[in-house]
Design an enzyme around this catalytic site. Structure first.
Site, mmCIF file in Angstrom:
data_model
loop_
_atom_site.group_PDB
_atom_site.id
_atom_site.type_symbol
_atom_site.label_atom_id
_atom_site.label_comp_id
_atom_site.label_asym_id
_atom_site.label_seq_id
_atom_site.Cartn_x
_atom_site.Cartn_y
_atom_site.Cartn_z
ATOM 1 N N HIS A 182 37.414 29.013 41.179
ATOM 2 C CA HIS A 182 37.327 29.699 40.704
ATOM 3 C C HIS A 182 38.490 30.596 41.790
ATOM 4 C CE1 HIS A 182 33.146 29.775 39.935
ATOM 5 N NE2 HIS A 182 33.428 29.502 39.096
ATOM 6 N N ASP A 235 37.085 32.178 44.527
ATOM 7 C CA ASP A 235 36.325 31.109 45.852
ATOM 8 C C ASP A 235 37.040 30.783 47.228
ATOM 9 O OD1 ASP A 235 33.639 31.065 44.354
ATOM 10 O OD2 ASP A 235 34.976 29.012 43.283
HETATM 11 C C1 XLS Z 1 27.430 28.452 35.659
HETATM 12 C C2 XLS Z 1 28.227 27.901 35.236
HETATM 13 C C3 XLS Z 1 30.011 28.020 36.181
HETATM 14 C C4 XLS Z 1 31.150 27.356 35.004
HETATM 15 C C5 XLS Z 1 32.337 28.471 36.351
HETATM 16 O O1 XLS Z 1 26.902 28.581 35.882
HETATM 17 O O2 XLS Z 1 28.187 26.653 35.120
HETATM 18 O O3 XLS Z 1 29.846 27.628 37.546
HETATM 19 O O4 XLS Z 1 31.052 26.792 35.564
HETATM 20 O O5 XLS Z 1 32.245 29.824 36.136
#
Ligand code: XLS
Ligand code: CA
Ligand code: CA
Length: 438
Positions: free
Chosen positions: A101, A104
């Site tokens: 993200h 992150d």
């Molecule tokens: C959350 C999601 C998230 C997505 C990316 O449950 O899995 O991590 O993969 O935003």
């Protein structure tokens, strides 16, 4: 430069008889399975958020792990240290992809302008690291769920300013994904949904969401981002009801708004089970509609029932998942992203290695078994026979859409209908067990 994982050398394949724990026992990257190497089939990716950003906080307790790379108080120092740790970890593990993200990479600052400025510095640094190591970005995404302004959604917010902020954030996230050579871009609508219909204009929210997606498609075209756009469905959590409930629901949304040609799906095992489906169901539904794009490899705990994001160590599940992926002729430019985190008690840095090794070995086993099942065509032949009444006569006409209710009535009205063939479920389950353990 600081070495964060001093006790770990490069993780190598040692074979199943070795007792070395920091090694692969089944994942042998260069071993050919069918026409590709394991590495080409599996395209593993490390999730930046679970492995480098998060530190084991849960609803009832603070962080259980203290990652030294996150201890710097200056946000730039912290971001660069995190990148150092990430690339050291991935190089030692031998994983060639990561997913991230925007938030992150750097923490959110007071304004979007300040955050973007910081992001540019970190992206430049990461570009260098990618060049040095050959590690690539599987997909980028925007975090539109952590900050409280997104409490009532982003692209489905009740507030136009929040919507605008989310749009600007996605614009920047697509730009940095392009700069980092990302092969895909993911939309996960964690807060795109509602808590109660009493206060919700569902129609407006869905229309706004569709406009948001169209703007993203337009902008990607405008800047020449050619990566694959992916929707990641999840029925609930954190929001009570999420619009991208499962693959079928999200696909209907895309079709309604003329978006279907621009998107494929990123399917997560734990989200499938939250929707009341198996992982294989979601993969199968996507595969037969030619919209299987990528996979978030993890597993939930059916006794807990929430999104536990555990490492996918269940070989049986992985066999069935790899069966669908092989039948799809792979998922490139997608991959298998470990959207998985270590359990809170597994708080030491070394656990990050054990966890990824466990997931990679379990998927290597899944790949090998699924490939054998496909080579021997055991399921194919069974399924083929099960439906053989559709190969000729009236069955063929049904398949070809060349009959009518009247004709079918005429055909059947005086016949005694026999019971269909046995489904033989237990026989087939035992067959799979023989392939796994035989
Ligand atoms: C959350 C999601 C998230 C997505 C990316 O449950 O899995 O991590 O993969 O935003
Ligand atoms: Ca995910
Ligand atoms: Ca999840």
């Amino acid at each position: 430069m600081v070495e964060y994982f001093k006790d770990v050398k490069k993780i190598n394949y040692v074979g199943k008889d070795s007792k070395e724990p920091l090694a692969f026992h089944f994942y042998n990257p260069q071993e050919k399975i069918g026409n590709k190497t394991m590495e080409e089939h599996l395209r593993f990716s490390v999730a930046y958020w679970h492995t480098f950003t998060a530190e084991g906080r849960d609803m009832f307790g603070v962080e259980s792990a203290h990652r030294t790379w996150n201890q710097y108080s200056n946000p730039l120092d912290r971001a660069l240290a995190r990148a150092d740790a990430a690339f050291e970890f991935m190089s030692k593990l031998g994983v060639k992809y990561f997913c991230t993200h925007d938030r992150d990479l750097v923490d959110e600052q007071e304004t979007l302008r300040e955050t973007n400025k910081l992001l540019d510095k970190v992206v430049e640094y990461i570009q260098e690291k990618m060049k040095e190591t050959g590690i690539k970005l599987l997909w980028g995404t925007a975090n539109l769920f952590t900050h409280p302004k997104f409490m009532q959604g982003a692209a489905t917010s009740c507030d136009a300013e929040v919507y605008a902020y989310a749009a600007a954030q996605v614009k920047k996230a697509i730009e940095i994904t392009k700069e980092l050579g990302g092969e895909n871009y993911v939309f996960w609508g964690g807060r795109e949904g509602y808590e109660t219909l009493l206060n919700t204009n569902m129609e407006l929210e869905l229309n706004n969401l569709a406009n948001f997606m169209h703007m993203a498609v337009e902008y990607a075209k405008e800047i020449g981002f050619t990566g694959q756009f992916l929707i990641e469905p999840k029925p609930k959590e954190p929001t009570k009801h999420q619009y991208d409930f499962d693959v079928a629901t999200s696909y209907a949304f895309l079709q309604k708004y003329d978006l279907d040609k621009y998107f494929k799906f990123n399917i997560e095992a734990n989200h499938a089970t939250l929707a009341g489906h198996t992982f294989q169901h979601e993969l199968r539904y996507a595969r037969i509609n030619n919209i299987l794009g990528s996979v978030d490899a993890n597993i939930g705990d059916l006794l807990l029932g929430w999104d536990t994001d555990q490492f996918p160590t269940n070989v049986y599940e992985n066999v069935l998942a790899m069966y669908e992926i092989l039948k799809n002729d792979g998922i490139a430019p997608g991959g298998l992203n470990f959207d998985s985190h270590v359990r809170r008690p597994s708080y030491e840095n070394i656990d990050l290695f054990y966890a990824h090794i466990a997931g990679m070995d379990a998927f290597a086993l899944g790949l090998k078994v699924a490939n054998k099942i496909l080579e021997d065509k055991v399921l194919e032949e069974f399924v083929e026979k099960r439906y053989n009444t559709f190969n000729e006569g009236i069955g063929k006409k049904i398949v070809e859409g060349k009959t009518s209710l009247k004709e079918l009535e005429n055909y059947i009205i005086d016949r005694k209908v026999e019971l269909p063939k046995s489904g033989r479920q237990e026989y087939l389950e035992n067959l799979i067990n023989r392939y796994i353990f035989g």
